[in-house]
Write a protein that holds these residues in place. Structure first.
Motif, mmCIF file in Angstrom:
data_model
loop_
_atom_site.group_PDB
_atom_site.id
_atom_site.type_symbol
_atom_site.label_atom_id
_atom_site.label_comp_id
_atom_site.label_asym_id
_atom_site.label_seq_id
_atom_site.Cartn_x
_atom_site.Cartn_y
_atom_site.Cartn_z
ATOM 1 N N VAL A 172 5.505 12.664 6.304
ATOM 2 C CA VAL A 172 4.951 11.684 5.589
ATOM 3 C C VAL A 172 6.069 10.535 5.764
ATOM 4 C CG1 VAL A 172 4.445 10.518 3.324
ATOM 5 C CG2 VAL A 172 3.637 12.841 3.885
ATOM 6 N N GLY A 173 5.321 9.304 5.730
ATOM 7 C CA GLY A 173 6.255 8.003 6.067
ATOM 8 C C GLY A 173 6.686 7.634 4.663
ATOM 9 N N ILE A 174 6.804 6.194 4.611
ATOM 10 C CA ILE A 174 6.898 5.391 3.758
ATOM 11 C C ILE A 174 5.728 4.974 2.621
ATOM 12 C CG2 ILE A 174 8.133 3.261 2.189
ATOM 13 C CD1 ILE A 174 10.250 3.262 4.693
ATOM 14 N N ARG A 175 5.527 5.405 1.527
ATOM 15 C CA ARG A 175 4.206 5.259 1.041
ATOM 16 C C ARG A 175 4.122 3.746 0.428
ATOM 17 N NH1 ARG A 175 5.139 5.326 -4.668
ATOM 18 N NH2 ARG A 175 7.126 6.581 -5.337
ATOM 19 N N LEU A 176 2.940 3.407 0.602
ATOM 20 C CA LEU A 176 2.439 1.965 0.250
ATOM 21 C C LEU A 176 2.096 1.718 -1.336
ATOM 22 C CD1 LEU A 176 0.829 1.466 3.669
ATOM 23 C CD2 LEU A 176 3.232 1.193 3.246
ATOM 24 N N VAL A 177 1.722 2.903 -2.000
ATOM 25 C CA VAL A 177 1.014 2.495 -3.359
ATOM 26 C C VAL A 177 2.026 3.333 -4.423
ATOM 27 C CG1 VAL A 177 -1.141 2.503 -2.506
ATOM 28 C CG2 VAL A 177 -0.261 4.831 -2.920
ATOM 29 N N ASN A 178 1.719 3.244 -5.466
ATOM 30 C CA ASN A 178 2.376 3.611 -6.730
ATOM 31 C C ASN A 178 1.576 4.321 -7.876
ATOM 32 O OD1 ASN A 178 5.276 2.876 -6.002
ATOM 33 N ND2 ASN A 178 4.196 0.788 -6.143
ATOM 34 N N VAL A 179 2.307 5.411 -8.655
ATOM 35 C CA VAL A 179 1.467 5.933 -9.688
ATOM 36 C C VAL A 179 0.839 4.572 -10.601
ATOM 37 C CG1 VAL A 179 1.447 7.401 -11.533
ATOM 38 C CG2 VAL A 179 2.461 7.993 -9.520
ATOM 39 N N GLY A 180 -0.504 4.903 -11.102
ATOM 40 C CA GLY A 180 -0.959 3.864 -12.002
ATOM 41 C C GLY A 180 -1.549 2.640 -11.365
ATOM 42 N N GLN A 181 -1.678 2.409 -9.875
ATOM 43 C CA GLN A 181 -2.060 1.395 -9.159
ATOM 44 C C GLN A 181 -3.410 1.762 -8.890
ATOM 45 O OE1 GLN A 181 0.190 0.689 -5.639
ATOM 46 N NE2 GLN A 181 -1.523 -0.729 -4.849
ATOM 47 N N TYR A 182 -4.465 0.609 -8.859
ATOM 48 C CA TYR A 182 -5.715 0.864 -8.806
ATOM 49 C C TYR A 182 -6.031 0.328 -7.427
ATOM 50 C CZ TYR A 182 -10.948 -0.079 -8.898
ATOM 51 O OH TYR A 182 -12.027 0.045 -8.574
ATOM 52 N N ILE A 183 -6.686 1.116 -6.744
ATOM 53 C CA ILE A 183 -6.814 0.800 -5.255
ATOM 54 C C ILE A 183 -8.160 0.913 -5.009
ATOM 55 C CG2 ILE A 183 -4.650 1.827 -4.579
ATOM 56 C CD1 ILE A 183 -6.006 4.410 -3.820
ATOM 57 N N ALA A 184 -8.594 0.099 -3.855
ATOM 58 C CA ALA A 184 -10.044 0.004 -3.538
ATOM 59 C C ALA A 184 -10.434 0.861 -2.415
ATOM 60 C CB ALA A 184 -10.351 -1.317 -3.281
ATOM 61 N N ARG A 185 -11.524 1.051 -2.194
ATOM 62 C CA ARG A 185 -11.826 2.044 -0.910
ATOM 63 C C ARG A 185 -11.365 1.379 0.361
ATOM 64 N NH1 ARG A 185 -17.903 4.125 0.668
ATOM 65 N NH2 ARG A 185 -17.478 5.536 2.532
ATOM 66 N N GLY A 186 -10.637 2.320 1.253
ATOM 67 C CA GLY A 186 -10.126 1.849 2.430
ATOM 68 C C GLY A 186 -8.796 1.146 2.543
ATOM 69 N N GLN A 187 -8.250 1.158 1.253
ATOM 70 C CA GLN A 187 -6.930 0.780 1.148
ATOM 71 C C GLN A 187 -5.857 1.623 1.832
ATOM 72 O OE1 GLN A 187 -5.898 -0.978 -2.483
ATOM 73 N NE2 GLN A 187 -3.734 -1.120 -2.246
ATOM 74 N N PRO A 188 -4.897 1.233 2.600
ATOM 75 C CA PRO A 188 -3.763 1.945 3.247
ATOM 76 C C PRO A 188 -2.793 2.497 2.002
ATOM 77 C CG PRO A 188 -4.000 0.101 4.548
ATOM 78 C CD PRO A 188 -4.781 -0.207 3.334
ATOM 79 N N MET A 189 -2.542 4.120 2.242
ATOM 80 C CA MET A 189 -1.621 4.466 1.022
ATOM 81 C C MET A 189 -0.425 4.944 1.466
ATOM 82 S SD MET A 189 -4.449 6.464 -1.444
ATOM 83 C CE MET A 189 -4.953 7.396 -0.181
ATOM 84 N N LEU A 190 -0.382 5.756 2.441
ATOM 85 C CA LEU A 190 0.712 6.354 3.196
ATOM 86 C C LEU A 190 0.431 6.771 4.694
ATOM 87 C CD1 LEU A 190 1.670 9.814 1.735
ATOM 88 C CD2 LEU A 190 -0.703 8.906 2.086
ATOM 89 N N PRO A 191 1.510 6.538 5.558
ATOM 90 C CA PRO A 191 1.365 6.955 6.786
ATOM 91 C C PRO A 191 1.822 8.417 6.992
ATOM 92 C CG PRO A 191 3.431 5.931 6.476
ATOM 93 C CD PRO A 191 2.720 5.938 5.380
ATOM 94 N N LEU A 192 1.246 9.258 7.980
ATOM 95 C CA LEU A 192 1.540 10.734 8.234
ATOM 96 C C LEU A 192 1.407 10.859 9.759
ATOM 97 C CD1 LEU A 192 1.690 13.865 7.252
ATOM 98 C CD2 LEU A 192 -0.646 13.804 7.469
ATOM 99 N N GLN A 193 2.487 11.392 10.233
ATOM 100 C CA GLN A 193 2.771 11.657 11.857
ATOM 101 C C GLN A 193 3.365 13.131 12.228
ATOM 102 O OE1 GLN A 193 5.175 8.534 13.126
ATOM 103 N NE2 GLN A 193 3.381 7.066 13.280
ATOM 104 N N LYS A 194 2.947 13.506 13.164
ATOM 105 C CA LYS A 194 3.309 14.853 13.678
ATOM 106 C C LYS A 194 4.060 14.592 14.783
ATOM 107 C CE LYS A 194 1.563 19.476 15.009
ATOM 108 N NZ LYS A 194 0.178 20.218 15.582
ATOM 109 N N LEU A 195 5.615 14.729 14.726
ATOM 110 C CA LEU A 195 6.636 14.366 15.509
ATOM 111 C C LEU A 195 7.168 15.538 16.403
ATOM 112 C CD1 LEU A 195 8.039 11.817 13.297
ATOM 113 C CD2 LEU A 195 6.820 11.524 15.071
ATOM 114 N N ASP A 196 6.579 16.778 16.195
ATOM 115 C CA ASP A 196 7.262 17.809 17.200
ATOM 116 C C ASP A 196 7.111 17.767 18.563
ATOM 117 O OD1 ASP A 196 4.422 18.253 16.897
ATOM 118 O OD2 ASP A 196 4.532 20.322 16.652
#
Length: 373
Positions: A172-196
């Motif tokens: 997981v990368g650096i998350r873009l949201v926090n607990v308690g935050q209201y988000i709309a559909r399609g809003q980016p939340m956190l990056p995930l990458q496979k780096l092996d």
């Protein structure tokens, strides 16, 4: 009185003649001194023949084999974040949960209706089997049950969409949201990458297309690790050439143990060709760079205007090729074995006399290893 005047005149003429004779001798002595500048001290080395594998250099960018920025699939308020920034996760792990209080209540009501519909359906089926009810009443009970089951499935799916799960193993990368935050559909939340393992995306001119093939070895250098060379393999060549640049995109795959490399890094790519061609190479310090052409100075025996033999230099214009460490490949008339000047090039001219002193030599290695001092 007149006699004394003649004696004085004779003495003056004698002094003038004596001074003239002395001056004439001085001029003759100076003329006899040679005004030829002394030979320049230079260091030399023979031009060598090297069998270098031709290489194709390009610049590229590292990209993950699998990488996404997870986004919300439904509106809602974040109630839990289970994956901290930078943590490794497995496929299927819940990363973020949204509030599902309303949907859970609706699901309970829908489940109750589905249970009632199932009871009514079984009763209607039993009556229909005994010919105690009409076919239409049986069909209504059947349709009501299916509708109730579908409603339960829809609410279950809605609740599942509010649980953001990892689609694959990764970090997981650096998350873009926090607990308690209201988000709309399609809003980016956190990056995930496979780096092996990572991709190296680069491009080459279309004329070089015959020189590259699937499975070919590629050397990768990144600024983060200047003393380390990574190995990659060409795994894909684009099916079309870019009409704007006339370049073709190439993708290589490389292992990334320890996940030391990250997506987005700048990379210098060196594609090794299969055939090694013999080339004449000289140290880079032997090259005299000029706007009208680059050249080297070859040491050889020459004769002056009087026919006297001396050791001089001949300026040989060359065309520069590939470089390996301290060495540069040249072409254009220089032959292997000829002695070229490696130190003191800047003060030479064609035909200048030189004195060879090879006590100190500049480095001339294809793989130099300077000390970190």
């Amino acid at each position: 009185m007149f006699k004394k005047f003649l004696i004085a005149i004779a003495g003056f003429v004698l002094v003038v003649l004596l001074l003239g004779a002395v001056k004439a001798k001085q001029i003759a002595d100076m003329s006899a001194i040679s005004h030829t500048p002394p030979p320049s001290a230079v260091a030399t080395i023979p031009a060598q023949t090297a069998h270098w594998h031709a290489s194709l250099n390009s610049i590229g960018t590292l990209a993950p084999v699998q990488g996404v920025t997870l986004a919300a699939d439904a509106d809602g308020t974040i109630i839990r974040i289970l994956a901290d920034s930078g943590t490794a996760v497995k496929a299927g792990d819940i990363l973020i949960e949204l509030d599902t209080t309303v949907e859970a209540a609706q699901l309970a009501a829908a489940q109750a209706r589905a249970d009632l519909s199932r009871i009514n359906y079984e009763r209607a089926k039993d009556l229909f089997d005994r010919n105690a009810t009409s076919k239409s009443e049986y069909d209504v009970a059947d349709a009501t049950l299916k509708q109730s089951v579908a409603e339960v499935a829809a609410l279950t799916a809605t609740i599942a969409k509010k649980q953001v799960r990892a689609p694959f193993d990764g970090r997981v990368g650096i998350r873009l949201v926090n607990v308690g935050q209201y988000i709309a559909r399609g809003q980016p939340m956190l990056p995930l990458q496979k780096l092996d393992s990572v991709y190296v995306n680069f491009s080459i001119p279309q004329r070089q297309l015959p020189a590259i093939a699937i499975g070919q070895e590629v050397g990768i250098l990144v600024d983060a690790f200047p003393d380390r060379r990574f190995a990659a393999t060409v795994t894909a060549i684009n099916a079309e050439v870019d009409a704007a640049t006339r370049n073709i995109a190439v993708q290589a795959t490389m292992a990334n143990p320890g996940e030391v490399l990250r997506a987005g890094m700048f990379a210098r790519v060196e594609v090794q060709m299969t055939d090694a061609e013999p080339q004449v190479v000289v140290p880079a310090t032997a090259i005299s760079y000029a706007s009208y052409g680059n050249s080297v100075f070859v040491v050889e025996k020459m004769k002056d205007e009087a026919g006297k033999e001396y050791l001089g230099v001949r300026q040989q214009f060359v065309k520069l090729g590939a470089a390996r460490g301290d060495l540069v490949a040249v072409s254009g008339g220089l032959k292997a074995g000829e002695q070229v000047v490696t130190s003191g090039v800047f003060k030479l001219r064609n035909g200048a006399a030189v004195q060879v002193n090879n006590t100190v030599q500049p480095t001339s290695s294809a793989t130099p290893t300077p000390s970190n001092t």
